[in-house]
Design an enzyme around this catalytic site. Structure first.
Site, PDB file in Angstrom:
ATOM      1  N   GLU A 120       0.865  -1.174   0.000  1.00  0.00           N
ATOM      2  CA  GLU A 120       0.000   0.000   0.000  1.00  0.00           C
ATOM      3  C   GLU A 120       0.901   1.223   0.000  1.00  0.00           C
ATOM      4  OE1 GLU A 120      -2.536  -0.130   3.393  1.00  0.00           O
ATOM      5  OE2 GLU A 120      -3.699  -1.846   2.681  1.00  0.00           O
ATOM      6  N   ASP A 148      -5.315   9.514   9.910  1.00  0.00           N
ATOM      7  CA  ASP A 148      -3.940   9.089  10.164  1.00  0.00           C
ATOM      8  C   ASP A 148      -3.431   9.590  11.508  1.00  0.00           C
ATOM      9  OD1 ASP A 148      -3.847   7.837   7.716  1.00  0.00           O
ATOM     10  OD2 ASP A 148      -3.117   9.626   6.673  1.00  0.00           O
TER      11      ASP A 148
END
Length: 276
Positions: free
Chosen positions: A50, A61
């Site tokens: 990824e 995040d």
């Protein structure tokens, strides 16, 4: 039409083991360093890569991945350079699946039609766009599927049986189960709860289920690999990049990342599938 992702998970199923899915940020710590990391990942044991698309407002995040994105942006990383990275990687590796992961804004700004054309020619296999819900499938998901990409969706501990069918509609490649509530890298997953969640998701789909968020050690990877079709590690690898940097920001982070991936890969390969 089968993709590299489909073929990789089919091969791993034959081997009766889970995939090690590794997340790194495109352009972190710089373009050349990022390319070196990408090239090192498959040799160290990564089954699927990824690759993060840097963005200024990464709401899901944690601090480690936010910092990685900012390092990349500071170094001039953009979508064009991210696709260039993949194109260079593909010149020496035609087998390893690559999934672009991030937020819709950079794709929207680049232009969806242009993005799908350029990403396809660069060698991208799948997309994870965390801020596009199923209700917005016409924006990117459906055009991406038509163009031959896998569109991978996230399921979370709060995705109940009523919501899950909507999440799985038009999902392909694999399902990414977020093992904890909150941001990336913020806590360790509970293996028992993960096992139950994977079992529940598999009642709704035949797609592989990969588990991420909070996996940092070989022991955690081994435990989750008993139940899931894939184990996703991101924050720990991004931290390995940061920790490898010298004070002036220059280093050879690919070595540090590869060392950690080898340990994690040994953990995943040591998992024995459990009956759930």
């Amino acid at each position: 039409m089968t993709t590299r992702i489909d073929r990789r998970f089919a091969a791993l199923k034959q081997q009766s083991r889970a995939a090690l899915v590794t997340f790194v940020m495109a352009g972190d710590p710089d373009y050349e360093g990022s390319l070196a990391i990408l090239k090192a990942l498959p040799h160290a044991g990564a089954d699927v890569i990824e690759l993060g698309m840097p963005f200024t407002d990464p709401m899901a995040d944690g601090p480690a991945i936010q910092a990685a994105g900012l390092r990349a942006l500071k170094g001039g990383q953009n979508m064009k350079r991210t696709l260039s990275l993949i194109r260079e990687f593909r010149s020496g590796d035609e087998a390893t699946p690559i999934v672009l992961m991030g937020y819709y804004n950079p794709i929207y700004v680049y232009g969806v039609e242009r993005f799908l054309a350029d990403a396809g020619s660069a060698g991208v296999d799948g997309l994870i766009v965390v801020d596009l819900p199923p209700e917005e499938d016409t924006e990117l998901c459906l055009p991406a599927l038509k163009a031959g990409f896998n569109f991978i969706r996230l399921a979370t501990p709060t995705t109940d049986d009523k919501r899950l069918p909507a999440v799985l509609t038009n999902t392909s490649g694999f399902v990414y189960y977020v093992s904890i509530t909150g941001i990336t890298g913020s806590a360790a997953p509970d293996t028992g709860k993960v096992a139950e969640a994977v079992k529940r998701i598999k009642r709704h789909t035949k797609l592989p289920v990969c588990v991420g968020f909070g996996v940092r050690t070989a022991e955690q990877a081994r435990a989750i690999g008993q139940y899931a079709d894939g184990v996703v590690v991101g924050s720990a690898l991004v931290e390995a990049v940061r920790n490898s940097l010298s004070q002036d920001g220059k280093a050879a982070p690919a070595i540090a990342v590869a060392d950690l991936v080898r340990v994690l890969a040994d953990g995943v390969r040591g998992a024995r599938p459990a009956t759930i």
